[in-house]
Design a protein around this motif. Structure first.
Motif, mmCIF file in Angstrom:
data_model
loop_
_atom_site.group_PDB
_atom_site.id
_atom_site.type_symbol
_atom_site.label_atom_id
_atom_site.label_comp_id
_atom_site.label_asym_id
_atom_site.label_seq_id
_atom_site.Cartn_x
_atom_site.Cartn_y
_atom_site.Cartn_z
ATOM 1 N N PHE A 146 46.420 23.551 67.780
ATOM 2 C CA PHE A 146 47.801 23.746 67.314
ATOM 3 C C PHE A 146 48.022 23.155 65.915
ATOM 4 C CE2 PHE A 146 47.703 22.633 71.883
ATOM 5 C CZ PHE A 146 47.888 23.907 72.409
ATOM 6 N N GLY A 147 46.965 22.700 65.264
ATOM 7 C CA GLY A 147 47.130 22.058 63.963
ATOM 8 C C GLY A 147 47.819 20.701 64.079
ATOM 9 N N ALA A 148 47.863 20.131 65.298
ATOM 10 C CA ALA A 148 48.611 18.885 65.536
ATOM 11 C C ALA A 148 47.672 17.684 65.450
ATOM 12 C CB ALA A 148 49.280 18.923 66.906
ATOM 13 N N TYR A 149 48.049 16.713 64.616
ATOM 14 C CA TYR A 149 47.187 15.534 64.450
ATOM 15 C C TYR A 149 48.047 14.331 64.058
ATOM 16 C CZ TYR A 149 47.904 16.408 59.505
ATOM 17 O OH TYR A 149 48.497 16.605 58.286
ATOM 18 N N ASP A 150 47.476 13.145 64.221
ATOM 19 C CA ASP A 150 48.103 11.923 63.711
ATOM 20 C C ASP A 150 47.006 11.077 63.051
ATOM 21 O OD1 ASP A 150 46.719 10.835 65.854
ATOM 22 O OD2 ASP A 150 48.500 10.615 67.111
#
Ligand SMILES: [Zn+2]
Length: 230
Positions: free
Chosen positions: A150-154
């Protein structure tokens, strides 16, 4: 002039030039190291380059369309394949053929496609490192790039990626995937753009549209891994 060209690259790498002495610079980088280890990988949605190139990336790997395979091989497209291990567990040969007869490479997309930001550091590392291990066992080549689902990162994702052998966390500039009845409008591609596709039944058409858009802009697909090496 040279600095103007370099600045976006340096910014991308978190190495923005500043008028500091070598000693200050050293102290600065030591400070970064103390805050987070290993050093977070850079996040890339577009590659700063003067070369007339675009980058083709294809995610997941569930649908193994022969027409898409033919097109990738006939055009010798250097695609980055962000595969899920379970998507080749039942048919590795589809991808083996792409690697053996073309310039594509397998990259990291986690094991079970979670939103990584919902996991703690150990959980993120398990997802990314296990995918790396399974790609290495299946294809004899370890991934060097991570695309988080989902292109989700931290920040934790960026350090976990480094710990699992990645040199960059890659999102995308334009999504050419057809999810509904109609394909999304094709944007004007620019140098260094990263095109997102998926292994869906429509991949061959989506890939053809992306290659046409690149050609219309005078750009050629290039190897993303080479542009993002350490
Ligand atoms: Zn995905």
């Amino acid at each position: 002039m040279a600095l103007a060209v370099l600045a976006p690259v340096l910014l991308l790498l978190g190495l923005a030039p500043a008028p500091v002495s070598a000693a200050q610079a050293q102290a600065g980088s030591a400070g970064v190291g103390a805050r987070s280890w290993p050093e977070p990988v850079p996040v890339v949605s577009h590659v700063a380059t003067d070369d007339p190139v675009v980058f083709i990336t294809i995610d997941d790997g569930w649908h193994h369309d022969p027409a898409a395979q033919r097109l990738l091989l006939e055009r010798q497209v250097p695609a980055s394949l962000f595969l899920l291990p379970d998507a080749y567990a039942y048919d590795r040969s589809y991808f083996r053929t792409l690697l053996d007869h073309g310039p594509s490479r397998v990259e990291n997309h986690s094991v079970s496609h979670p939103n990584l930001t919902g996991l703690d550091a150990a959980g993120q590392r398990a997802e990314i490192c296990e995918a790396r291990d399974r790609h290495l066992a299946a294809f004899g080549d370890g991934p060097r790039l991570l695309r988080p689902p989902f292109g989700a990162y931290d920040e934790t994702t960026r350090t976990a990626a480094r710990a699992c052998g990645a040199t960059a966390l890659v999102t995308w500039t334009h999504d050419f995937t057809t999810w509904g009845e109609q394909p999304p409008p094709a944007p004007q591609l620019k140098r260094g753009d990263i095109v997102l596709l998926h292994f869906t039944p429509g991949l061959s058409q989506d890939l053809a549209r992306a290659l046409d858009a690149a050609e219309a802009a005078g750009l050629k697909p290039a190897k993303l891994r080479q542009y993002l090496a350490d």
